[in-house]
Design an enzyme around this catalytic site. Sequence first.
Site, mmCIF file in Angstrom:
data_model
loop_
_atom_site.group_PDB
_atom_site.id
_atom_site.type_symbol
_atom_site.label_atom_id
_atom_site.label_comp_id
_atom_site.label_asym_id
_atom_site.label_seq_id
_atom_site.Cartn_x
_atom_site.Cartn_y
_atom_site.Cartn_z
ATOM 1 N N HIS A 240 -21.454 40.865 -117.948
ATOM 2 C CA HIS A 240 -21.233 42.306 -117.995
ATOM 3 C C HIS A 240 -21.989 42.972 -119.135
ATOM 4 C CE1 HIS A 240 -17.987 41.125 -120.888
ATOM 5 N NE2 HIS A 240 -18.243 42.298 -121.441
ATOM 6 N N ARG B 228 -19.560 52.709 -123.903
ATOM 7 C CA ARG B 228 -18.462 53.508 -124.454
ATOM 8 C C ARG B 228 -18.465 54.859 -123.742
ATOM 9 N NH1 ARG B 228 -20.628 50.742 -128.733
ATOM 10 N NH2 ARG B 228 -19.134 49.426 -129.833
ATOM 11 N N GLU C 30 -18.316 47.119 -117.981
ATOM 12 C CA GLU C 30 -17.138 47.349 -118.810
ATOM 13 C C GLU C 30 -17.249 48.739 -119.420
ATOM 14 O OE1 GLU C 30 -15.524 46.058 -123.194
ATOM 15 O OE2 GLU C 30 -16.534 44.511 -122.006
ATOM 16 N N ASN D 148 -12.234 54.787 -126.171
ATOM 17 C CA ASN D 148 -11.521 54.935 -127.432
ATOM 18 C C ASN D 148 -10.612 56.144 -127.291
ATOM 19 O OD1 ASN D 148 -12.693 52.770 -129.081
ATOM 20 N ND2 ASN D 148 -14.587 53.872 -128.700
ATOM 21 N N ARG E 234 -34.497 55.914 -130.125
ATOM 22 C CA ARG E 234 -34.280 55.291 -128.821
ATOM 23 C C ARG E 234 -33.772 53.872 -128.985
ATOM 24 N NH1 ARG E 234 -36.718 58.058 -124.345
ATOM 25 N NH2 ARG E 234 -37.648 59.944 -125.153
ATOM 26 N N HIS F 256 -30.893 52.166 -119.827
ATOM 27 C CA HIS F 256 -30.183 52.481 -118.596
ATOM 28 C C HIS F 256 -29.597 51.220 -117.977
ATOM 29 C CE1 HIS F 256 -34.271 51.368 -117.225
ATOM 30 N NE2 HIS F 256 -33.644 50.868 -116.178
ATOM 31 N N GLU G 175 -30.500 53.983 -113.142
ATOM 32 C CA GLU G 175 -31.684 53.883 -112.284
ATOM 33 C C GLU G 175 -31.218 53.513 -110.873
ATOM 34 O OE1 GLU G 175 -35.873 51.370 -111.897
ATOM 35 O OE2 GLU G 175 -34.600 51.053 -113.644
#
Length: 172
Positions: free
Chosen positions: A27, A31, A94, A98, A117, A121, A167
């Site tokens: 996975h 967030r 996942e 919070n 950066r 994605h 994407e």
Amino acid sequence: MSLSSLQQVPGVAAQPPAETTGFVFNHTMLRVKDITASLDFYTRVLGYRLIDKRDFAEAQFSLYFLAYVPSGAVVPEDDAERRLWMAGLPGVLELTHNHGTEALDGPVYHDGNSDPRGFGHICVSVPELEAACQRFEDLGVPFQKRLTDGRMKNIAFIKDPDGYWVEIIANA
């Protein structure tokens, strides 16, 4: 570039170490600010299935695990069995929420696609690219890049509620 020539790229091991046999990329975690909006996007818009949820009230966060469950697969009802089953499933998403971030003004997390950066994605492949993109248009999903934009006409990028890019490519 042929597969055999890829093995000549500097830094690539000639063979995967025997000790890594059975390893699965399981996975990735994002967030998210508003878990309700994110769950709606990933389940209703992209068709993921919520397969596990873990709450950590004392630490004030919750984890939500989503996946494309293979057709005919039976997701175990028992928590321990389901978590073991899920650990062998590739491509799980996942979402970490919070608690309280949904009440904050403006963006809470960096999407990785502006300076500095970093993360870029995730990608979802679909059987009918044009139909999927039309559905996203009809649902009012924000696009970063439509199929008609730029030179690459075989990929699109949509945005989730936190601005993370997804994407979209064809798998058929």
